[in-house]
Design an enzyme around this catalytic site. Structure first.
Site, PDB file in Angstrom:
ATOM      1  N   GLU A  94       3.768  40.216  15.868  1.00 50.48           N
ATOM      2  CA  GLU A  94       2.889  39.251  15.517  1.00 50.48           C
ATOM      3  C   GLU A  94       2.516  37.910  16.307  1.00 50.48           C
ATOM      4  O   GLU A  94       1.408  37.384  16.664  1.00 50.48           O
ATOM      5  CB  GLU A  94       3.128  38.632  14.004  1.00 50.48           C
ATOM      6  N   ARG A 150       9.926  32.111   5.060  1.00 46.42           N
ATOM      7  CA  ARG A 150       9.624  33.030   4.059  1.00 46.42           C
ATOM      8  C   ARG A 150       9.826  32.094   2.639  1.00 46.42           C
ATOM      9  O   ARG A 150       9.623  31.972   1.579  1.00 46.42           O
ATOM     10  CB  ARG A 150      10.319  34.391   3.848  1.00 46.42           C
ATOM     11  N   TYR A 196      -3.015  43.224   9.945  1.00 50.72           N
ATOM     12  CA  TYR A 196      -2.229  43.683   8.696  1.00 50.72           C
ATOM     13  C   TYR A 196      -2.425  45.345   8.716  1.00 50.72           C
ATOM     14  O   TYR A 196      -2.222  45.954   7.486  1.00 50.72           O
ATOM     15  CB  TYR A 196      -3.363  43.078   7.468  1.00 50.72           C
ATOM     16  N   HIS A 213       0.586  32.916   5.419  1.00 51.29           N
ATOM     17  CA  HIS A 213       1.476  34.428   5.873  1.00 51.29           C
ATOM     18  C   HIS A 213       2.527  33.821   6.789  1.00 51.29           C
ATOM     19  O   HIS A 213       2.672  32.913   7.577  1.00 51.29           O
ATOM     20  CB  HIS A 213       0.368  34.941   6.807  1.00 51.29           C
ATOM     21  N   ARG A 251       3.345  28.186  -1.623  1.00 56.32           N
ATOM     22  CA  ARG A 251       2.212  28.880  -2.703  1.00 56.32           C
ATOM     23  C   ARG A 251       2.301  28.419  -3.964  1.00 56.32           C
ATOM     24  O   ARG A 251       1.268  28.521  -4.566  1.00 56.32           O
ATOM     25  CB  ARG A 251       2.900  30.419  -2.367  1.00 56.32           C
ATOM     26  N   LYS A 269      -3.870  30.101   5.731  1.00 57.39           N
ATOM     27  CA  LYS A 269      -5.042  31.103   5.329  1.00 57.39           C
ATOM     28  C   LYS A 269      -6.248  30.268   4.987  1.00 57.39           C
ATOM     29  O   LYS A 269      -6.138  29.145   4.679  1.00 57.39           O
ATOM     30  CB  LYS A 269      -4.579  32.157   4.318  1.00 57.39           C
ATOM     31  N   PHE A 316      -5.201  47.203  -1.628  1.00 55.20           N
ATOM     32  CA  PHE A 316      -5.684  45.680  -1.490  1.00 55.20           C
ATOM     33  C   PHE A 316      -6.156  45.587  -0.115  1.00 55.20           C
ATOM     34  O   PHE A 316      -6.406  44.366   0.279  1.00 55.20           O
ATOM     35  CB  PHE A 316      -4.613  44.661  -1.988  1.00 55.20           C
ATOM     36  N   ASN A 335      -3.542  33.090  -0.979  1.00 62.49           N
ATOM     37  CA  ASN A 335      -2.179  32.775  -1.223  1.00 62.49           C
ATOM     38  C   ASN A 335      -1.569  31.699  -0.182  1.00 62.49           C
ATOM     39  O   ASN A 335      -0.415  31.568   0.145  1.00 62.49           O
ATOM     40  CB  ASN A 335      -1.166  33.917  -1.670  1.00 62.49           C
ATOM     41  N   THR A 345       4.951  36.122  -2.695  1.00 60.95           N
ATOM     42  CA  THR A 345       3.684  36.503  -2.522  1.00 60.95           C
ATOM     43  C   THR A 345       2.355  36.141  -3.591  1.00 60.95           C
ATOM     44  O   THR A 345       1.340  35.465  -3.503  1.00 60.95           O
ATOM     45  CB  THR A 345       3.492  38.012  -2.325  1.00 60.95           C
TER      46      THR A 345
HETATM   47  P1  RTP Z   1       1.768  38.123   4.050  1.00 57.42           P
HETATM   48  O1  RTP Z   1       1.888  39.119   4.807  1.00 57.42           O
HETATM   49  O2  RTP Z   1       0.170  37.532   3.913  1.00 57.42           O
HETATM   50  O3  RTP Z   1       2.781  36.744   4.623  1.00 57.42           O
HETATM   51  O4  RTP Z   1       2.114  38.059   2.517  1.00 57.42           O
HETATM   52  P2  RTP Z   1       3.426  38.692   2.061  1.00 57.42           P
HETATM   53  O5  RTP Z   1       4.525  39.410   3.179  1.00 57.42           O
HETATM   54  O6  RTP Z   1       4.173  37.910   0.947  1.00 57.42           O
HETATM   55  O7  RTP Z   1       2.983  40.093   1.104  1.00 57.42           O
HETATM   56  P3  RTP Z   1       2.534  41.387   1.840  1.00 57.42           P
HETATM   57  O8  RTP Z   1       3.140  42.602   0.993  1.00 57.42           O
HETATM   58  O9  RTP Z   1       2.688  41.573   3.279  1.00 57.42           O
HETATM   59  O10 RTP Z   1       0.789  41.408   1.493  1.00 57.42           O
HETATM   60  C1  RTP Z   1       0.004  40.956   2.357  1.00 57.42           C
HETATM   61  C2  RTP Z   1      -1.008  40.259   1.617  1.00 57.42           C
HETATM   62  O11 RTP Z   1      -1.746  41.105   0.689  1.00 57.42           O
HETATM   63  C3  RTP Z   1      -1.975  40.558  -0.492  1.00 57.42           C
HETATM   64  N1  RTP Z   1      -1.579  41.393  -1.414  1.00 57.42           N
HETATM   65  N2  RTP Z   1      -2.280  41.661  -2.518  1.00 57.42           N
HETATM   66  N3  RTP Z   1      -2.905  42.844  -4.960  1.00 57.42           N
HETATM   67  C4  RTP Z   1      -1.943  43.071  -4.672  1.00 57.42           C
HETATM   68  O12 RTP Z   1      -0.979  43.724  -5.124  1.00 57.42           O
HETATM   69  C5  RTP Z   1      -1.467  42.462  -3.270  1.00 57.42           C
HETATM   70  N4  RTP Z   1      -0.331  42.668  -2.696  1.00 57.42           N
HETATM   71  C6  RTP Z   1      -0.395  41.854  -1.608  1.00 57.42           C
HETATM   72  C7  RTP Z   1      -1.470  39.219  -0.513  1.00 57.42           C
HETATM   73  O13 RTP Z   1      -2.417  38.422  -0.264  1.00 57.42           O
HETATM   74  C8  RTP Z   1      -0.451  39.235   0.582  1.00 57.42           C
HETATM   75  O14 RTP Z   1      -0.088  37.939   1.169  1.00 57.42           O
HETATM   76 MG    MG Z   2       3.572  40.329   4.618  1.00 53.31          MG
END
Ligand code: RTP
Ligand code: MG
Length: 142
Positions: A128, A87, A51, A117, A104, A11, A59, A114, A93
């Protein structure tokens, strides 16, 4: 466990910190091979489409703004259990909750910035990878 592929994005915060090579090194040391790669500055449309599953989340706008704030590096990783392995390398996250030694924990600054992805399932990985790469841009390891 079968050989599979996953989609990874370094990112904008991690690109700005100049840790692309350190992150690639972690993938390779864990037995994942980079089989496709490109650096790009995502457009609003590209980030929103990528996304799309989070469209209704509070968010979403911040996420799209962050992902378009600077260049990213997008790669497909191949290896045994690649989705879960990536992962595990990434960590939680929220970097405050990420285990020591994860990408991370070491490089992320906040839940938005963070660092990386990674696809969350084999089905997401397929969608993806196809979102960013044509078949002729993927170079499998034999
Ligand atoms: P990513 O998709 O980016 O790999 O991250 P992830 O699976 O660990 O988390 P995901 O639930 O898919 O969320 C995508 C991105 O959105 C942001 N986020 N912010 N403020 C919040 O509660 C929140 N939750 C998620 C994070 O930047 C996350 O990587
Ligand atoms: Mg995700």
């Amino acid at each position: 466990m079968a050989t599979e592929r996953t989609l990874s994005i370094i990112k904008p915060d991690a690109v700005a910190k100049n840790v692309i090579g350190e992150i690639y090194s972690r993938f390779e040391k864990a037995g994942l091979s980079i089989v496709a790669a490109k650096m790009m500055h995502l457009t609003q449309e590209q980030a929103e489409g990528f996304y799309a599953e989070h469209k209704e989340r509070p968010f979403f706008n911040d996420l799209v703004a962050f992902m378009t704030s600077g260049p990213v590096v997008v790669q497909a990783l191949e290896g045994e259990g690649a989705v879960l392995k990536n992962r595990d390398l990434m960590g939680a996250t929220n970097p405050k909750e990420a285990e020591a030694g994860t990408i991370r924990a070491d490089f992320a600054s906040s839940i938005d910035a963070n660092a990386v992805h990674g696809s969350d399932s084999a089905a997401s990985a397929e969608r993806e990878i196809a979102y960013f790469f044509n078949d002729n841009e993927i170079c499998p390891r034999g």
